[in-house]
Design a protein around this motif. Structure first.
Motif, short mmCIF file in Angstrom:
data_model
loop_
_atom_site.label_atom_id
_atom_site.label_comp_id
_atom_site.label_asym_id
_atom_site.label_seq_id
_atom_site.Cartn_x
_atom_site.Cartn_y
_atom_site.Cartn_z
N UNK A 31 0.86 -1.09 -0.21
CA UNK A 31 -0.19 -0.01 0.13
C UNK A 31 0.73 1.19 -0.16
N UNK A 32 0.88 1.87 -1.11
CA UNK A 32 1.72 3.26 -1.34
C UNK A 32 0.80 4.53 -0.74
N UNK A 33 0.84 4.85 0.22
CA UNK A 33 0.19 5.83 0.77
C UNK A 33 0.28 7.13 0.18
N UNK A 34 1.65 7.34 -0.03
CA UNK A 34 2.09 8.83 -0.52
C UNK A 34 1.40 8.79 -2.11
N UNK A 41 -3.46 15.57 -4.43
CA UNK A 41 -2.79 16.96 -5.10
C UNK A 41 -2.91 16.99 -6.53
N UNK A 42 -3.07 15.98 -7.10
CA UNK A 42 -3.20 16.13 -8.54
C UNK A 42 -4.68 16.64 -8.56
N UNK A 43 -5.62 16.37 -7.91
CA UNK A 43 -7.07 16.69 -7.89
C UNK A 43 -7.12 18.13 -7.92
N UNK A 44 -6.28 18.77 -7.04
CA UNK A 44 -6.25 20.05 -6.37
C UNK A 44 -5.75 20.94 -7.38
N UNK A 45 -4.40 20.46 -8.10
CA UNK A 45 -3.87 20.97 -9.40
C UNK A 45 -4.99 21.42 -10.43
N UNK A 46 -5.47 20.26 -10.97
CA UNK A 46 -6.30 20.25 -11.77
C UNK A 46 -7.41 21.36 -11.52
N UNK A 51 -2.19 26.25 -2.49
CA UNK A 51 -1.81 25.65 -1.19
C UNK A 51 -2.19 26.43 -0.08
N UNK A 52 -2.72 27.79 -0.33
CA UNK A 52 -3.06 28.61 0.68
C UNK A 52 -4.49 28.69 0.96
N UNK A 53 -5.38 27.93 0.14
CA UNK A 53 -6.74 27.96 -0.05
C UNK A 53 -7.21 26.72 0.81
N UNK A 54 -7.35 26.99 2.05
CA UNK A 54 -7.81 25.85 2.81
C UNK A 54 -9.21 25.59 2.43
N UNK A 55 -10.02 26.45 2.72
CA UNK A 55 -11.62 26.12 2.38
C UNK A 55 -11.79 25.29 1.06
N UNK A 93 3.37 17.82 -8.46
CA UNK A 93 2.44 17.10 -7.80
C UNK A 93 3.10 16.78 -6.35
N UNK A 94 4.49 16.36 -6.19
CA UNK A 94 4.97 15.89 -5.18
C UNK A 94 4.75 17.29 -4.07
N UNK A 95 5.10 18.33 -4.55
CA UNK A 95 5.41 19.53 -3.71
C UNK A 95 3.86 19.73 -3.23
N UNK A 96 2.91 19.74 -3.97
CA UNK A 96 1.58 20.23 -3.74
C UNK A 96 0.93 19.12 -2.50
N UNK A 97 1.56 17.73 -2.87
CA UNK A 97 1.07 16.69 -1.81
C UNK A 97 1.64 16.82 -0.45
N UNK A 98 2.89 17.64 -0.53
CA UNK A 98 3.62 17.93 0.97
C UNK A 98 2.81 18.76 1.67
N UNK A 99 2.29 19.70 1.04
CA UNK A 99 1.64 20.97 1.71
C UNK A 99 -0.12 20.39 1.64
N UNK A 100 -0.83 19.81 0.86
CA UNK A 100 -2.03 19.21 1.22
C UNK A 100 -2.39 18.08 2.24
N UNK A 101 -1.16 17.26 2.38
CA UNK A 101 -1.28 16.28 3.17
C UNK A 101 -1.55 16.79 4.79
N UNK A 102 -1.03 17.78 4.95
CA UNK A 102 -1.18 18.39 6.27
C UNK A 102 -2.49 18.80 6.81
#
Length: 223
Positions: A31-34, A41-46, A51-55, A93-102
């Protein structure tokens, strides 16, 4: 008795490569959780969500359908029904994932899926907080790491092989930044579980790391 192997560590430590090999050797499910967080993150980019849009991140989390399927023994990640496995390993995608995963809602959504997978089968699961948060009762816990420079070189060579134009210094800076984000985030920060065994792969081959983890499993996983 079902056995879980949790492998945590920073970006670029080789967790996915090693975890896949260990799972194959033991006939466990990998299971690759990353990859799940990268799909989010890809969903957000699309959708053009910053990254600052928490809502916006939380709204997207509520509607995004991220699932895991296995085809020919390999994990495939589906985003809203589309197989996006081949789109998940870019730096963007990796950089976005690092932020959105928080984000707490993102983590809650995906942790629930990860825990369900672990309840259903013997698994090898890798990520940032598997031993501390997702599978705190895992019978075997590994903290896999390597120096920042070693991780940057590995990533550089991986991207060069794919024909991408990259700069080693930028990759190294990105990894340092992601390390700081992962270690200092409010929700489930990256850290070594108290009962995890540290494996530093800086001067080890993949084969050596796999054999090291298998030996730990033989010593502790069956105890």
């Amino acid at each position: 008795m079902k056995t879980d192997i949790a492998i945590d560590g920073p970006a670029g430590a080789g967790k996915s490569t090693v975890a896949k090999r260990v799972a194959r050797e033991l006939s466990f499910i990998y299971v690759d959780t990353g990859a799940m967080y990268r799909a989010m993150a890809l969903c957000l980019l699309r959708q053009g969500i910053g990254v600052q849009d928490t809502a916006g991140i939380e709204r997207a989390c509520e509607t995004a359908d991220i699932t895991i399927v296995y085809r020919d023994g390999e994990q495939q990640v589906l985003l809203d029904g589309e197989n996006v496995t081949g789109c998940l390993r870019t730096e963007e995608v990796g950089n976005m994932a690092s932020v959105s995963s928080a984000n707490k809602k993102v983590r809650s959504k995906l942790v629930a899926l990860q825990q369900r997978l672990a309840r259903e089968a013997d698994v090898v699961m890798d990520g940032r907080d598997i031993g501390t948060k997702v599978l705190p009762d895992a019978r075997v816990k590994i903290y896999l790491t390597a120096s920042v420079h070693t991780r940057a070189v590995r990533r550089y060579e991986e991207l060069r092989e794919k024909g991408e134009g990259v700069f080693l210094e930028k990759i190294e800076n990105d990894i340092q930044k992601r390390d700081e984000q992962d270690k200092n985030r409010e929700n489930s920060p990256l850290r070594q579980a108290e009962d995890a065994i540290l494996v530093d792969s800086s001067d080890m081959t993949v084969d050596q790391v796999v054999e090291k983890i298998l030996s730990i499993y033989r010593e502790r996983g069956k105890a």
